[in-house]
Structure formats: C-alpha cells, structure tokens
Design a protein around this motif. Structure first.
Motif, PDB file in Angstrom:
ATOM      1  N   CYS A  42      18.868   2.803   1.646  1.00  0.00           N
ATOM      2  CA  CYS A  42      20.042   3.641   1.358  1.00  0.00           C
ATOM      3  C   CYS A  42      19.878   5.032   1.958  1.00  0.00           C
ATOM      4  CB  CYS A  42      20.274   3.731  -0.141  1.00  0.00           C
ATOM      5  SG  CYS A  42      20.875   2.208  -0.888  1.00  0.00           S
ATOM      6  N   ASP A  43      18.674   5.595   1.865  1.00  0.00           N
ATOM      7  CA  ASP A  43      18.434   6.917   2.441  1.00  0.00           C
ATOM      8  C   ASP A  43      18.507   6.877   3.967  1.00  0.00           C
ATOM      9  OD1 ASP A  43      18.174   7.991  -0.062  1.00  0.00           O
ATOM     10  OD2 ASP A  43      15.978   7.961  -0.060  1.00  0.00           O
ATOM     11  N   ALA A  44      18.185   5.728   4.571  1.00  0.00           N
ATOM     12  CA  ALA A  44      18.292   5.610   6.023  1.00  0.00           C
ATOM     13  C   ALA A  44      19.755   5.578   6.458  1.00  0.00           C
ATOM     14  CB  ALA A  44      17.574   4.344   6.507  1.00  0.00           C
ATOM     15  N   ILE A  45      20.623   5.058   5.600  1.00  0.00           N
ATOM     16  CA  ILE A  45      22.050   5.018   5.939  1.00  0.00           C
ATOM     17  C   ILE A  45      22.646   6.412   5.856  1.00  0.00           C
ATOM     18  CG2 ILE A  45      24.303   4.150   5.185  1.00  0.00           C
ATOM     19  CD1 ILE A  45      22.835   1.580   4.324  1.00  0.00           C
ATOM     20  N   LYS A  52      21.343   2.260  -5.827  1.00  0.00           N
ATOM     21  CA  LYS A  52      20.061   2.788  -6.311  1.00  0.00           C
ATOM     22  C   LYS A  52      19.933   2.611  -7.824  1.00  0.00           C
ATOM     23  CE  LYS A  52      19.053   6.248  -2.788  1.00  0.00           C
ATOM     24  NZ  LYS A  52      18.748   7.668  -2.579  1.00  0.00           N
ATOM     25  N   ASP A  53      21.023   2.839  -8.552  1.00  0.00           N
ATOM     26  CA  ASP A  53      20.994   2.649 -10.001  1.00  0.00           C
ATOM     27  C   ASP A  53      20.729   1.192 -10.364  1.00  0.00           C
ATOM     28  OD1 ASP A  53      21.496   5.320 -10.299  1.00  0.00           O
ATOM     29  OD2 ASP A  53      23.609   5.081 -10.850  1.00  0.00           O
ATOM     30  N   MET A  54      21.321   0.273  -9.610  1.00  0.00           N
ATOM     31  CA  MET A  54      21.106  -1.149  -9.886  1.00  0.00           C
ATOM     32  C   MET A  54      19.657  -1.551  -9.619  1.00  0.00           C
ATOM     33  SD  MET A  54      24.533  -2.831  -8.347  1.00  0.00           S
ATOM     34  CE  MET A  54      26.128  -2.257  -8.837  1.00  0.00           C
ATOM     35  N   TYR A 114       0.832  -1.209   0.000  1.00  0.00           N
ATOM     36  CA  TYR A 114       0.000   0.000   0.000  1.00  0.00           C
ATOM     37  C   TYR A 114       0.868   1.261   0.000  1.00  0.00           C
ATOM     38  CZ  TYR A 114      -2.974   3.690   1.859  1.00  0.00           C
ATOM     39  OH  TYR A 114      -3.617   4.877   2.051  1.00  0.00           O
ATOM     40  N   LEU A 115       1.910   1.283   0.832  1.00  0.00           N
ATOM     41  CA  LEU A 115       2.770   2.466   0.910  1.00  0.00           C
ATOM     42  C   LEU A 115       3.459   2.754  -0.421  1.00  0.00           C
ATOM     43  CD1 LEU A 115       4.368   1.978   4.442  1.00  0.00           C
ATOM     44  CD2 LEU A 115       2.712   3.716   3.750  1.00  0.00           C
ATOM     45  N   VAL A 116       3.931   1.707  -1.075  1.00  0.00           N
ATOM     46  CA  VAL A 116       4.603   1.906  -2.362  1.00  0.00           C
ATOM     47  C   VAL A 116       3.605   2.388  -3.409  1.00  0.00           C
ATOM     48  CG1 VAL A 116       5.780   0.728  -4.257  1.00  0.00           C
ATOM     49  CG2 VAL A 116       6.488   0.312  -1.912  1.00  0.00           C
ATOM     50  N   LEU A 117       2.451   1.742  -3.486  1.00  0.00           N
ATOM     51  CA  LEU A 117       1.474   2.115  -4.506  1.00  0.00           C
ATOM     52  C   LEU A 117       0.879   3.495  -4.255  1.00  0.00           C
ATOM     53  CD1 LEU A 117      -0.375  -1.269  -5.066  1.00  0.00           C
ATOM     54  CD2 LEU A 117       1.504  -0.275  -6.384  1.00  0.00           C
ATOM     55  N   ARG A 118       0.906   3.940  -3.013  1.00  0.00           N
ATOM     56  CA  ARG A 118       0.364   5.257  -2.687  1.00  0.00           C
ATOM     57  C   ARG A 118       1.375   6.367  -2.936  1.00  0.00           C
ATOM     58  NH1 ARG A 118      -0.757   7.350   3.270  1.00  0.00           N
ATOM     59  NH2 ARG A 118       1.479   7.404   3.068  1.00  0.00           N
ATOM     60  N   SER A 119       2.668   6.083  -2.779  1.00  0.00           N
ATOM     61  CA  SER A 119       3.643   7.174  -2.762  1.00  0.00           C
ATOM     62  C   SER A 119       4.614   7.204  -3.940  1.00  0.00           C
ATOM     63  CB  SER A 119       4.451   7.110  -1.471  1.00  0.00           C
ATOM     64  OG  SER A 119       5.188   5.904  -1.422  1.00  0.00           O
ATOM     65  N   ILE A 128      10.722  -3.729  -4.462  1.00  0.00           N
ATOM     66  CA  ILE A 128      12.095  -4.009  -4.019  1.00  0.00           C
ATOM     67  C   ILE A 128      12.980  -2.793  -4.262  1.00  0.00           C
ATOM     68  CG2 ILE A 128      14.136  -5.414  -4.497  1.00  0.00           C
ATOM     69  CD1 ILE A 128      12.159  -7.755  -5.037  1.00  0.00           C
ATOM     70  N   ASN A 129      12.824  -2.127  -5.404  1.00  0.00           N
ATOM     71  CA  ASN A 129      13.604  -0.928  -5.690  1.00  0.00           C
ATOM     72  C   ASN A 129      13.316   0.168  -4.667  1.00  0.00           C
ATOM     73  OD1 ASN A 129      15.300   0.880  -7.150  1.00  0.00           O
ATOM     74  ND2 ASN A 129      13.491   1.744  -8.119  1.00  0.00           N
ATOM     75  N   THR A 130      12.057   0.335  -4.303  1.00  0.00           N
ATOM     76  CA  THR A 130      11.701   1.332  -3.298  1.00  0.00           C
ATOM     77  C   THR A 130      12.315   0.979  -1.946  1.00  0.00           C
ATOM     78  OG1 THR A 130       9.649   1.790  -4.468  1.00  0.00           O
ATOM     79  CG2 THR A 130       9.767   2.507  -2.177  1.00  0.00           C
ATOM     80  N   ALA A 131      12.321  -0.300  -1.607  1.00  0.00           N
ATOM     81  CA  ALA A 131      12.942  -0.732  -0.348  1.00  0.00           C
ATOM     82  C   ALA A 131      14.440  -0.441  -0.355  1.00  0.00           C
ATOM     83  CB  ALA A 131      12.685  -2.221  -0.122  1.00  0.00           C
ATOM     84  N   ILE A 132      15.107  -0.682  -1.486  1.00  0.00           N
ATOM     85  CA  ILE A 132      16.540  -0.381  -1.593  1.00  0.00           C
ATOM     86  C   ILE A 132      16.775   1.114  -1.418  1.00  0.00           C
ATOM     87  CG2 ILE A 132      18.484  -0.296  -3.209  1.00  0.00           C
ATOM     88  CD1 ILE A 132      17.440  -2.953  -4.369  1.00  0.00           C
TER      89      ILE A 132
END
Length: 182
Positions: free
Chosen positions: A127-130, A142-144, A70-75, A119-123
């Motif tokens: 990465c942004d959390a790091i 992110k590019d991969m 839901y979060l991915v499809l919404r944002s 999966i791309n959104t999770a990556i």
C-alpha cells in the motif's frame, strides 16, 4: 440458496439486455485492475514455457522467503511482541512438560500469528508503494490486515489458555498435595 441464484440470474439478464440495447455503456463494466496508477494498456504476453525443476532456482526462492521473514522480524515492533509471547509460551511449555499434542497446538498458534504479521507487513508495504498520501481505500486495506493479525492473536491466546490450563491445574494440585504430605 435457490432464491439468491434466481435473483442473480434475473439481475444479470436485465443488465445484459440493457447493455445489448445500448442503455448502459460498456465502460460501466467492473474493471478489476482499476486501482493501477497508470492507464496504459497492458501488452499481450505469451505464456512462458514450462521450466524444468532446478535446485538453484528453488534455493533462491527459499533464500528470498527467509530474507522476508528476517526483514519483518528485524524491523516490525509488533513482530517483536509476538516473538516475546512465543518465547513465553515455549518456556511455559518446557517448564510444565506438556505433551506432544499440546506442543502441536502451541507451534500451530505461533506459526499462525507470525505468518499473519508477515502478511500484514506485506500489505502495508504494498500500500505504501502505491501511495503514501491519505487514501480511504488503502486505509481500509491496512486496517483489515491489522484486524487479521488481531484475530489470529486472540485465537492463539484462547488456544494457549485451553492448552496450558490442564497442565497448570495438574501442577498446582500436585503442589498442594505435596504440602499436605500426601
């Protein structure tokens, strides 16, 4: 294959002997957790005892999974594009009255593209959390992830084309025969 194995064994034995003789410091060993922001040693943890199956725990896991979708499809804007393409494929499948085998391919492609987007959104979020600073390694990750989505999308486009083409050709030939009075 045998040559690669022999070369790996030779190289590994040379490195092992060099470490044993003290020519290489032990700290030069690869550290898989080197990316961590903190350099504290990790505490030793005992394995958790095996848990019994519990429906409430399973339901909570499904609730978290549905929340992630839901979060991915919404944002995510690119997820909206993929949903639009999926809707077009479904409408085209209904209009052309494709068979069950063709629906399997269409559903597989839709699931593959949406899953790769998640999966791309999770990556990207990990990465942004790091760090949000410019970092070459994080940029590559992110590019991969984006490249994986691109490959899944191109594959889905090709499979969709191969799946719908026979139905489109049959529909067009039927219309031409109807126009000719056959």
């Amino acid at each position: 294959m045998i040559c690669c194995t022999v070369i790996a064994l030779l190289f590994g034995s040379v490195v092992w002997f060099a470490r044993k003789l003290g020519l290489l410091p032990g700290s030069m060993a690869a550290d898989p957790l080197r990316w961590r922001l903190e350099s504290r040693p990790l505490p030793i943890q005992r394995p958790a005892p095996a848990m019994r199956f519990d429906w409430r725990v399973r339901a909570r896991g499904f609730r978290c999974a549905f929340n992630g979708v839901y979060l991915v499809l919404r944002s995510e804007h690119s997820a909206w594009i993929h949903l639009g393409a999926a809707a077009c494929a479904i409408v085209l499948g209904v209009v052309l009255q494709i068979d069950l085998a063709a629906w399997r391919w269409i559903i597989l492609c839709i699931g593959m593209v949406i899953a790769s987007e998640i999966i791309n959104t999770a990556i990207e979020n990990a990465c942004d959390a790091i760090t949000t600073d410019t970092n070459a390694q994080i940029g590559l990750a992110k590019d991969m992830g984006a490249g994986a989505v691109l490959l899944c999308s191109i594959t889905a486009l090709i499979i969709g084309g191969l799946t719908f083409t026979p139905f489109l050709v049959a529909e067009e030939s039927t219309q031409i025969l109807d126009l000719c009075g056959f």
